[in-house]
Scaffold this active site. Structure first.
Site, PDB file in Angstrom:
ATOM      1  N   LYS A  48      74.727  -8.131 100.920  1.00  0.00           N
ATOM      2  CA  LYS A  48      75.280  -7.109 101.814  1.00  0.00           C
ATOM      3  C   LYS A  48      76.050  -6.083 101.004  1.00  0.00           C
ATOM      4  CE  LYS A  48      75.432 -10.280 105.727  1.00  0.00           C
ATOM      5  NZ  LYS A  48      76.191 -11.214 106.548  1.00  0.00           N
ATOM      6  N   GLN A  77      82.063 -13.298 107.301  1.00  0.00           N
ATOM      7  CA  GLN A  77      80.856 -14.091 107.077  1.00  0.00           C
ATOM      8  C   GLN A  77      80.996 -15.472 107.731  1.00  0.00           C
ATOM      9  OE1 GLN A  77      77.970 -13.007 105.479  1.00  0.00           O
ATOM     10  NE2 GLN A  77      77.142 -14.939 106.215  1.00  0.00           N
ATOM     11  N   ASP A 114      79.024  -6.536 113.261  1.00  0.00           N
ATOM     12  CA  ASP A 114      78.065  -7.582 113.616  1.00  0.00           C
ATOM     13  C   ASP A 114      77.689  -7.541 115.094  1.00  0.00           C
ATOM     14  OD1 ASP A 114      77.099  -9.095 111.509  1.00  0.00           O
ATOM     15  OD2 ASP A 114      78.922 -10.299 111.351  1.00  0.00           O
TER      16      ASP A 114
END
Ligand code: NAD
Length: 293
Positions: free
Chosen positions: A52, A96, A119
């Site tokens: 990422k 994460q 997200d």
């Protein structure tokens, strides 16, 4: 049979974003920025975070990687999120997952400001997706799958779509995308589905997000179906495979994603899209066109 090349499509999206970001910088704006928080040292999470970060930098997004020890308390993590929520130079915050067991994941998800929730897991953004409210954030994997279907001009209108897996991050939001404009007829299967095969056989588009190698065998799909394999499973020999019996299915279907190189790169590309999307909203620009469904 078309091999749906997520790597290639993701690379095209990244080129577009790079150009767009260059345009902002030329106009005197700061680049978009993404803060990624990793708690603990799970090897898979480390790889995802590295990916990422590298992809962000490739397109000109400033990435801030905050690695915290596994013994970090929930309170410390919430404090850090609060600080990032109040930092005007941060457009997106990603924590994460999975988090260590002593940290309440949903509490952390809800602590991220919905305006920085790259997200798209915050209940407000999920609710916007469910109720067709504009300017929300669509979770990265479903958005990536949608963008890939559109890239390959795979018709979705009036199709029978079957999704196997009903998680909050893949299956459920994926079903909402297909329902958004009453685009397709959606069936969502999960661990309590009685006769999985009877459903998968009816799918013109089959999306599988479970985490079980070879869950979907060739006898479970119809001739000419489009198959999107979201699963990532590491076999004992170290090989990465999806949830479908790819070698057998590819003889029967009209299109299929490989694992690796299918949905994975599209998920990362969508994270970058979402970061630029939130940056645009923060600067008073309209929603990013790639998030308009
Ligand atoms: P999850 O564990 O949260 O959910 C799994 C879902 O599968 C549940 O709804 C469960 O009911 C269902 N399920 C379990 N066994 C089943 C069975 N026998 N038949 C039918 N349904 C069954 O998983 P998740 O987070 O949605 O991830 C699913 C898979 O996708 C994992 O392999 C994960 O690594 C992968 N994944 C990949 C990406 C990517 O970018 N490629 C992104 C997210 C997740």
């Amino acid at each position: 049979m078309i091999l749906l090349d997520g790597k290639a499509v993701a690379s095209e999206i990244k080129q577009l974003l790079k150009k767009e970001i260059n345009g902002y910088i030329k106009n005197g704006l700061r680049p978009p920025s993404l803060a990624v928080i990793l708690v603990g040292d799970d090897p898979a999470s480390n790889v995802y975070v590295k990916n990422k970060r590298e992809s962000s930098e490739e397109v000109g997004i400033n990435s801030l990687c905050l690695k915290l020890p596994s013994e970090t308390t929930e309170e410390e993590l919430l404090k850090l999120i609060e600080k990032l929520n109040n930092d005007d130079d941060i457009d997106g915050i990603l924590v994460q997952l999975p988090l260590p067991p002593h940290i309440h994941t949903q509490k952390v998800i809800e602590a991220i400001s919905p305006t920085k929730d790259v997200d798209g897991f915050h209940p407000l953004n999920m609710g916007k997706l469910a109720t067709n409210v504009k300017d929300g954030v669509i979770p990265c994997t479903p958005l990536g799958i949608w963008l890939m279907l559109k890239h390959y001009k795979i018709p979705t209108f009036k199709k029978d779509v079957v999704i196997v897996g009903a998680s909050n991050i893949v299956g459920k939001p994926m079903s909402l995308l297909f329902l958004k404009n009453e685009e397709a007829t959606v069936t969502v299967c999960h661990r309590n589905t009685r006769d999985l095969k009877s459903h998968t056989l009816a799918a013109e588009i089959l999306i599988v997000a479970v985490g079980k190698p070879k869950l979907i065998t060739a006898d479970m799909v119809q001739e000419g179906a489009v198959v999107i394999d979201v699963g990532i499973n590491k076999l004992e020999n170290g090989k990465l495979v999806g949830d479908t019996d790819f070698e057998k299915l590819k003889e029967k279907v009209s299109a299929i994603t490989p694992v690796p190189g299918g949905v994975g790169p599209m998920t990362v590309a969508s994270l970058l899209v979402n970061t630029v999307h939130l940056y645009r909203l923060r600067h008073g620009f309209p929603a990013h066109p790639l998030t308009e469904i």
